[in-house]
Structure formats: structure tokens, C-alpha cells
Design an enzyme around this catalytic site. Structure first.
Site, PDB file in Angstrom:
ATOM      1  N   ARG A  69       0.837  -1.187   0.000  1.00 51.40           N
ATOM      2  CA  ARG A  69       0.000   0.000   0.000  1.00 51.40           C
ATOM      3  C   ARG A  69       0.879   1.246   0.000  1.00 51.40           C
ATOM      4  O   ARG A  69       1.985   1.234   0.535  1.00 51.40           O
ATOM      5  CB  ARG A  69      -0.903   0.028   1.234  1.00 51.40           C
ATOM      6  N   TYR A 197      -1.221  -3.523  -6.966  1.00 55.13           N
ATOM      7  CA  TYR A 197      -1.041  -4.249  -5.706  1.00 55.13           C
ATOM      8  C   TYR A 197      -2.324  -4.266  -4.867  1.00 55.13           C
ATOM      9  O   TYR A 197      -2.967  -3.222  -4.676  1.00 55.13           O
ATOM     10  CB  TYR A 197       0.106  -3.650  -4.865  1.00 55.13           C
ATOM     11  N   LYS A 206      -9.673  -2.289   1.686  1.00 57.92           N
ATOM     12  CA  LYS A 206      -9.358  -1.149   2.547  1.00 57.92           C
ATOM     13  C   LYS A 206     -10.109   0.108   2.089  1.00 57.92           C
ATOM     14  O   LYS A 206     -10.578   0.892   2.906  1.00 57.92           O
ATOM     15  CB  LYS A 206      -7.848  -0.918   2.591  1.00 57.92           C
ATOM     16  N   HIS A 226     -10.561  -2.174  11.484  1.00 60.29           N
ATOM     17  CA  HIS A 226      -9.486  -3.058  10.997  1.00 60.29           C
ATOM     18  C   HIS A 226      -9.286  -4.181  12.014  1.00 60.29           C
ATOM     19  O   HIS A 226      -8.291  -4.199  12.736  1.00 60.29           O
ATOM     20  CB  HIS A 226      -8.214  -2.211  10.824  1.00 60.29           C
ATOM     21  N   SER A 248      -1.372  -3.508  10.257  1.00 54.25           N
ATOM     22  CA  SER A 248      -1.023  -4.420   9.165  1.00 54.25           C
ATOM     23  C   SER A 248       0.221  -5.238   9.511  1.00 54.25           C
ATOM     24  O   SER A 248       1.191  -4.713  10.048  1.00 54.25           O
ATOM     25  CB  SER A 248      -0.757  -3.607   7.899  1.00 54.25           C
ATOM     26  N   CYS A 250       0.652  -7.441  11.800  1.00 58.24           N
ATOM     27  CA  CYS A 250       0.908  -7.561  13.233  1.00 58.24           C
ATOM     28  C   CYS A 250       0.131  -8.704  13.873  1.00 58.24           C
ATOM     29  O   CYS A 250      -0.046  -8.741  15.090  1.00 58.24           O
ATOM     30  CB  CYS A 250       0.603  -6.248  13.937  1.00 58.24           C
ATOM     31  N   ASP A 277      -9.497  -9.581   8.956  1.00 53.82           N
ATOM     32  CA  ASP A 277      -8.959  -8.249   8.651  1.00 53.82           C
ATOM     33  C   ASP A 277      -9.932  -7.100   8.909  1.00 53.82           C
ATOM     34  O   ASP A 277      -9.510  -6.037   9.320  1.00 53.82           O
ATOM     35  CB  ASP A 277      -8.494  -8.214   7.186  1.00 53.82           C
ATOM     36  N   ARG A 370       1.866 -12.249  -0.581  1.00 49.80           N
ATOM     37  CA  ARG A 370       0.542 -12.557  -0.032  1.00 49.80           C
ATOM     38  C   ARG A 370      -0.083 -13.773  -0.709  1.00 49.80           C
ATOM     39  O   ARG A 370       0.290 -14.159  -1.810  1.00 49.80           O
ATOM     40  CB  ARG A 370      -0.392 -11.356  -0.252  1.00 49.80           C
TER      41      ARG A 370
HETATM   42  P1  GTP Z   1      -2.486  -7.677   7.395  1.00 47.39           P
HETATM   43  O1  GTP Z   1      -3.019  -8.703   6.483  1.00 47.39           O
HETATM   44  O2  GTP Z   1      -1.384  -6.856   6.777  1.00 47.39           O
HETATM   45  O3  GTP Z   1      -3.537  -6.786   7.987  1.00 47.39           O
HETATM   46  O4  GTP Z   1      -1.665  -8.437   8.576  1.00 47.39           O
HETATM   47  P2  GTP Z   1      -2.144  -9.293   9.849  1.00 47.39           P
HETATM   48  O5  GTP Z   1      -2.406  -8.364  10.991  1.00 47.39           O
HETATM   49  O6  GTP Z   1      -3.218 -10.233   9.477  1.00 47.39           O
HETATM   50  O7  GTP Z   1      -0.794 -10.081  10.232  1.00 47.39           O
HETATM   51  P3  GTP Z   1      -0.442 -11.645  10.103  1.00 47.39           P
HETATM   52  O8  GTP Z   1      -1.286 -12.497  10.989  1.00 47.39           O
HETATM   53  O9  GTP Z   1      -0.389 -11.999   8.682  1.00 47.39           O
HETATM   54  O10 GTP Z   1       1.031 -11.655  10.701  1.00 47.39           O
HETATM   55  C1  GTP Z   1       2.078 -10.898  10.175  1.00 47.39           C
HETATM   56  C2  GTP Z   1       3.420 -11.404  10.625  1.00 47.39           C
HETATM   57  O11 GTP Z   1       3.488 -11.455  12.052  1.00 47.39           O
HETATM   58  C3  GTP Z   1       3.701 -12.818  10.120  1.00 47.39           C
HETATM   59  O12 GTP Z   1       5.020 -12.878   9.659  1.00 47.39           O
HETATM   60  C4  GTP Z   1       3.516 -13.677  11.355  1.00 47.39           C
HETATM   61  O13 GTP Z   1       4.323 -14.821  11.320  1.00 47.39           O
HETATM   62  C5  GTP Z   1       3.884 -12.744  12.512  1.00 47.39           C
HETATM   63  N1  GTP Z   1       3.117 -13.083  13.745  1.00 47.39           N
HETATM   64  C6  GTP Z   1       1.788 -13.263  13.841  1.00 47.39           C
HETATM   65  N2  GTP Z   1       1.411 -13.603  15.099  1.00 47.39           N
HETATM   66  C7  GTP Z   1       2.548 -13.616  15.824  1.00 47.39           C
HETATM   67  C8  GTP Z   1       2.829 -13.883  17.213  1.00 47.39           C
HETATM   68  O14 GTP Z   1       1.953 -14.179  18.026  1.00 47.39           O
HETATM   69  N3  GTP Z   1       4.134 -13.789  17.603  1.00 47.39           N
HETATM   70  C9  GTP Z   1       5.125 -13.456  16.716  1.00 47.39           C
HETATM   71  N4  GTP Z   1       6.366 -13.388  17.190  1.00 47.39           N
HETATM   72  N5  GTP Z   1       4.904 -13.209  15.406  1.00 47.39           N
HETATM   73  C10 GTP Z   1       3.639 -13.278  14.965  1.00 47.39           C
HETATM   74  C1  SPV Z   2      -3.041  -4.516   5.235  1.00 49.41           C
HETATM   75  O1  SPV Z   2      -2.053  -3.954   4.764  1.00 49.41           O
HETATM   76  O2  SPV Z   2      -3.546  -4.190   6.333  1.00 49.41           O
HETATM   77  C2  SPV Z   2      -3.645  -5.656   4.515  1.00 49.41           C
HETATM   78  C3  SPV Z   2      -3.204  -5.912   3.164  1.00 49.41           C
HETATM   79  O3  SPV Z   2      -4.522  -6.312   5.029  1.00 49.41           O
HETATM   80  S1  SPV Z   2      -3.847  -4.756   2.055  1.00 49.41           S
HETATM   81  O4  SPV Z   2      -4.997  -5.357   1.376  1.00 49.41           O
HETATM   82  O5  SPV Z   2      -2.799  -4.481   1.086  1.00 49.41           O
HETATM   83  O6  SPV Z   2      -4.272  -3.565   2.741  1.00 49.41           O
HETATM   84 MN    MN Z   3      -5.005  -5.542   7.112  1.00 52.71          MN
END
Ligand code: GTP
Ligand code: SPV
Ligand code: MN
Length: 586
Positions: A69, A197, A206, A226, A248, A250, A277, A370
Site C-alpha cells: 500500500r 497491488y 481497505k 481493521h 497491518s 501484526c 482483517d 501474499r
Molecule cells: P495484514 O493482512 O497486513 O492486515 O496483517 P495481519 O495483521 O493479518 O498479520 P499476520 O497475521 O499476517 O502476521 C504478520 C506477521 O506477524 C507474520 O510474519 C507472522 O508470522 C507474525 N506473527 C503473527 N502472530 C505472531 C505472534 O503471536 N508472535 C510473533 N512473534 N509473530 C507473529
Molecule cells: C493490510 O495492509 O492491512 C492488509 C493488506 O490487510 S492490504 O490489502 O494491502 O491492505
Molecule cells: Mn489488514
């Protein structure tokens, strides 16, 4: 496919602007989608993967300047600048339309324009909302087919109504200098150009379900957040639902699909995923807060996803999935990314499509690579996934990526204090957006890049929702899975083990667990976090729960600065909460 005058007139206007060679209505049928897949394979836009190992799966590579983004090129275009507020980029609608018209002018001259009718939320539900996306990208069509409910049925529900979000997207030349993601909340419109993207171009996500929807939510008395939504089923078969906002990359997707630790599984605990999400939340007939996931798929971060960290996400990607910017294993025509397993393919192409040597020290997959996977693929998808009423929320959880300062978990004193806790959220930046990674920034409610209006007014809306909910309001918590030790290693094991923290949260909602009052909120006693079956000492738990007054005093200075930036729309209640925190810290 429709006689809707408003829709047809708008399409004519857009056609006159972008001048497409051809126009194709997306009806949502498998035949049409399959023909588009074949064409995209022929054009080199997607690569068909090994259909025995990954049936229905494809690989796509974006341009190398177009992998995340672009927050600095994302605009909220309202008549008055104060309606976009101090945290959004603003352009006047006249200026934005004029600027973008020049860019869109003739942009589809040699291309087909696809018309995608889609519904955010189950088709026909009174809480769902309809969008139409015009795009010159088959990749967008195929992703929207996974991420939303789309096709002819949506037009039938729309009927003659003028109530739909008008989305215009063109890849144009993928020119970074002319990349714009513009939102016109007052016109129900989104214009996006020069990107291919995900978050910039899948306009239902979003752009609509957060930026436009948050604006609508304020007007109509509901919330677009979110947030992931998950259900925790206890051994008695009762399910409690939690909504959690993390910035994002996290941990939302991971938490939403977590697998309970062995000792919890044995007792009979289960976790159900409603969304990973976005949550649309409104007050139900019973006065409680109910949440729906408006999406129909997951656009998840690939790196770090593996059989151990998130087996449910991995399982979701084993069929009918589009992978973007991951490694292409040429030996068996499958995909790979960092953190999938310890056997990177030797004969492979990196995310840019270049020959890649896993021993080179260079990453093969892009950190923001992704997968786009249908929600129905997820082994733990909730039986309430399609329920238009949504699920009742017991707890709201905020969380960020903080090496220090924020403890593993704490509970707010009440709703107003909870809104304060959300408003002061901070997190290290990630690869999900362009720019520096690892810098701590304020990201209130994980909505900094997604709030479609003035952040101060958004805080007021949260406070007002609390008034409406009264004593039926969910309890509000804050978590941090990312505290590190001196060597920079994560202290808390995270992932499935996070259920141990959620258990305390649910217990608190039910008045079953006591807590210690600290200046920042209620914290668990170290012994209240169940550590049976994990290799972590009670001392370490105490360390994770430490509230360092020195760090929090520094934190307050940063919050003051952030609140000053919000300016005159910052609600008095939050100023009072900040003063109360300062007093408690002294
Ligand atoms: P968006 O799709 O961007 O909104 O991201 P999200 O909030 O869904 O994050 P996602 O669950 O995909 O995790 C992002 C990164 O954080 C990945 O590389 C995970 O492996 C890492 N991660 C997720 N949960 C944990 C956790 O509990 N501990 C640690 N150390 N890393 C984590
Ligand atoms: C984020 O960045 O919080 C996502 C991926 O979930 S995107 O669709 O690119 O916003
Ligand atoms: Mn997101």
C-alpha cells in the site's frame, strides 16, 4: 445485465474517460472466471501452478515498484479539509478529479474494461453494501472473485438503486509518480490508478470496507474497523467472540485462525474464525455489539506462515488460491516463502522472477508477499461466517508490535478508558506499506491508514457508541505479542499460545479472574496466565507483565505530541484520560 439507470449512466461516463477497447460484465460464473484465468496465463499475467499439488492455484508477480500500500499517495477528498482531518492526506474533490481525469484519460484504449458488481457482506443482507469496480486488470477480477461475493446476483439485489460505491481502477503505466488512491466519501466513489497491488486496487477491501465504510458508519451509527473476529469455544460448548485490531502485518490472520495448545485441545477448546482483517459492527436488537466480516476470503501475509505457526492459513492456501510475489519452485511448479519450511528450493525464481540462490542471503519472497484464499477453505471457518446478523462481541482487543513498553496484556478501566487505550496505540511499521520498516508510530485503533474521516471525530464516534451500548459494551483490552529481550528475540512464544492470554481476557469478561490495578489499567497476576505445557518461567511472565514507569513517562510525551496533532477535534474525555494517566504515573 442490468437496466439500472444510475449504474449505466456512470459506466458510460467512465467509458468516455478511459476509452476501453472492449467492455466485459463479470457475471461471477465459474465458466467466465475460468476463461479469464486461461487468458491471464496466456498473457503471462499469472502462472498456473502444479494442479495436482495445488489445484486451482496461480502465481502472480507485481511490478517491482508496486508491492505494498502507498499511504503517502492515498487521499481522502472531501469538500472541507477538516473533514479528512490531520492524519489523512487531503485533496479537494475538484482538484483530485481534475488531476486523475488526466491520468485516466484513454488509459484503457488498448485494454478491456471489466465491470465487477460485488457485495461486502452476504448478498442481500440488510447490512451488506454494494460496490461496482471497473478495472483493466484480470488479476483484480480474479482476486475480487475470492475476496468478495460478486457477479450477477449482486445486480439483482441492487435493482434500480443508486446506493453503490463507484470504484474506478486502472493499472495505467504502473508509474509510481502518478500513483493515486483517492477516496470521495461524499460521492461514494474511489479512484485508483497506476498500481496493481492488493490494498491499492482490490477496492472492496481497505478503500471501501474501511475508508468509505468508516465514514458511512459514523453517519449511520455503526463501526467499520481493521479487526479480526474469532470465536472461542470452551469445553461446555459455549462460544465467546472477540474482535481485535492490530496494525497491518501484526498478527490478525494468525490470531483469527489459531490452533489451541495441546492442553487446551485436550480439554475441548476450539477456535473459530469469522474474519481476519475487517469487522463491521453495529448494535443489535439485544443492545449488544454484533460483528460481521464483510469479506469472503483472506489476503494474507505469506512469509512466516507454516505448518506450525498457522496450519489453518496454510491449509486455506492449498486450493483455488492466488499467490503474489512468492518464490516459484521450478522443480515441481509450486511456491515457497521464507518461514514456510527449512528447505528452500534450489531451482527457483525469486519474487521478481529472477533465478534465485537460497544461499545468497537474499530473500526469495517479498516480505509483503501474499496469498488470496477463499474463506471457505479454512478448516476452522465459523458456522456463523455467512450469518448476516454477525456474532455478539464480548471483548475488543487492541494490539501493536512493541519491543518494549506495552505489557503482554492489560484491561482498560472502562469503555472511555478503553477508547483512550485504542487512541494511543503505537506499533512498529511493517512491509505492508511502502516506507521505513520497524519505526514506532501512533496508529490509533490500527486505523491510521484506513480512517476515512477526521480522527478526532472518529474518537468521538467511539465514545458515542459506548454511550449507546452502556453496560452491554464489550470490555476493552490491549495485548502485545512482540516484546523482545536484550538480544532482540521475542520473549512470548505467540501464535497458538496466545490463547492463554485470550483465556484471561474471557475470564475477565465473565468476572472469573482477578487483576492488579496499575497506572495503565488492570493487569493479570503472573499466575493468572496459564503456562502449563510451555517452556516459559513464571519470572518471564512477570517480566512480560512489567509496567515500566520510566518508559511510560516517555510514552506520555509522545502521546501529548500526537494529541496535539489531532488538535481541536480531540474529545475532552480523551484529554481527561491522558491527565488521569499522568497523575497515576506520578
Ligand atoms: P495484514 O493482512 O497486513 O492486515 O496483517 P495481519 O495483521 O493479518 O498479520 P499476520 O497475521 O499476517 O502476521 C504478520 C506477521 O506477524 C507474520 O510474519 C507472522 O508470522 C507474525 N506473527 C503473527 N502472530 C505472531 C505472534 O503471536 N508472535 C510473533 N512473534 N509473530 C507473529
Ligand atoms: C493490510 O495492509 O492491512 C492488509 C493488506 O490487510 S492490504 O490489502 O494491502 O491492505
Ligand atoms: Mn489488514
Amino acid at each position: 445485465m442490468t437496466n439500472n439507470k444510475h449504474l449505466l449512466a456512470w459506466i458510460e461516463e467512465m467509458k468516455a474517460l478511459v476509452n476501453p477497447k472492449e467492455v466485459v460484465w463479470i457475471d461471477g460464473s465459474e465458466e467466465q472466471l475460468d476463461a479469464l484465468r486461461r487468458q491471464a496465463v496466456e498473457d503471462g499475467e499469472i502462472i498456473k501452478l502444479n494442479q495436482e499439488k495445488l489445484p486451482g492455484c496461480y502465481l502472480h508477480r507485481t511490478a517491482i515498484n508496486d508491492v505494498a500500500r502507498v499511504e503517502h499517495r492515498t487521499f481522502i477528498c472531501t469538500e472541507r479539509q477538516e473533514d479528512a482531518g490531520p492524519t489523512n492526506n487531503w485533496m479537494s474533490p475538484d482538484e483530485a478529479y481534475a488531476k486523475l481525469r488526466k491520468i485516466f484519460n484513454g488509459s484503457m484504449k488498448d485494454r478491456t474494461m471489466y465491470i465487477i458488481p460485488y457485495s461486502m457482506g452476504p448478498i442481500g443482507s440488510p447490512f451488506s453494501k454494494i460496490g461496482i469496480e471497473l478495472t483493466d486488470s484480470i488479476y483484480v477480477v480474479l482476486n475480487m472473485a475470492i475476496m468478495t461475493r460478486m457477479g450477477k446476483a449482486v445486480l439483482e439485489v441492487l435493482g434500480d438503486s443508486n446506493d453503490f460505491v463507484r470504484g474506478l481502477h486502472s493499472k495505467c503505466e504502473l508509474d509510481e509518480e502518478n500513483r493515486y488512491i483517492c477516496h470521495f466519501p461524499e460521492d461514494n466513489a474511489i479512484w485508483s490508478c497506476n498500481s496493481g497491488y492488493g490494498g491499492n486496487v482490490l477496492l472492496g477491501k481497505k478503500c471501501f470496507a474501511l475508508r468509505i465504510a468508516s465514514y458511512l458508519g459514523r453517519k449511520e451509527g455503526w463501526m467499520a474497523e481493521h479487526m479480526l473476529i474469532l470465536g472461542i469455544e470452551n469445553p461446555q460448548g459455549e462460544i465467546k467472540y472477540i474482535a481485535a485490531a492490530f496494525p497491518s502485518a501484526c498478527g490478525k490472520t494468525n490470531l483469527a485462525m489459531l490452533i489451541p495448545p495441546e492442553i487446551y485441545k485436550k480439554k475441548g477448546y476450539k477456535v473459530w474464525c469469522v474474519g481476519d482483517d475487517i469487522a463491521w459492527m453495529r448494535v443489535g436488537k439485544d443492545g449488544r455489539l454484533w460483528a460481521c466480516n464483510p469479506e469472503n476470503g483472506f489476503f494474507g501475509v505469506a512469509p512466516g506462515t507454516n505448518e506450525k505457526s498457522n496450519p489453518n492459513a496454510l491449509a486455506s492456501t492449498r486450493k483455488n488460491t492466488i499467490f503474489t510475489n512468492v518464490v516459484h519452485n521450478l522443480d515441481d511448479n509450486t511456491v515457497w516463502w521464507e518461514g514456510l519450511d527449512k528447505n528452500p528450493p534450489k531451482n527457483a525464481l525469486n519474487w521478481k522472477g529472477e533465478k534465485w540462490d537460497p544461499d545468497s542471503g537474499e530473500k526469495g519472497a517479498h516480505p509483503n508477499s501474499r496469498f488470496t484464499a477463499p474463506a471457505k477453505n479454512c478448516p476452522c471457518i465459523s458456522s456463523e461466517f455467512d450469518n448476516p446478523e454477525g456474532v455478539p462481541i464480548s471483548a475488543i482487543v487492541f494490539g501493536g508490535r512493541r519491543a518494549k513498553t506495552a505489557p503482554l496484556v492489560y484491561q482498560s478501566f472502562d469503555w472511555q478508558h478503553g477508547v483512550f487505550v485504542g487512541s494511543i496505540m503505537a506499533s512498529e511499521t511493517t512491509a505492508a506499506a511502502t516506507g521505513q520498516v520497524g519505526v514506532v508510530r501512533r496508529d490509533p485503533m490500527a486505523m491510521l491508514p484506513f480512517c476515512g474521516y477526521n480522527m478526532g471525530d472518529y474518537f468521538t464516534h467511539w465514545l458515542e457508541m459506548g454511550q449507546v451500548l452502556g453496560d452491554k459494551a464489550p470490555k476493552i483490552f490491549h495485548v502485545n505479542w512482540f516484546r523482545t529481550d536484550e538480544e532482540g528475540r521475542f520473549i512470548w512464544p505467540g501464535f497458538g499460545e496466545n490463547l492463554r492470554v485470550l483465556e484471561w481476557i474471557i475470564n475477565r469478561c465473565e468476572g472469573k479472574s482477578d487483576a492488579v490495578e496499575t497506572p495503565i489499567g488492570y493487569l493479570p497476576k503472573a499466575e493468572s496466565i496459564n503456562i502449563e505445557g510451555i517452556d516459559i518461567s513464571p519470572d518471564t511472565v512477570s517480566q512480560l507483565l512489567e509496567v515500566d514507569k520510566g518508559l511510560w513517562t516517555q510514552e506520555v510525551e509522545d502521546i501529548k505530541e500526537f494529541y496535539e496533532k489531532i488538535g481541536s477535534t480531540l474529545p475532552q474525555e480523551l484529554k481527561d484520560e491522558l491527565q488521569a494517566l499522568i497523575k497515576r504515573l506520578n
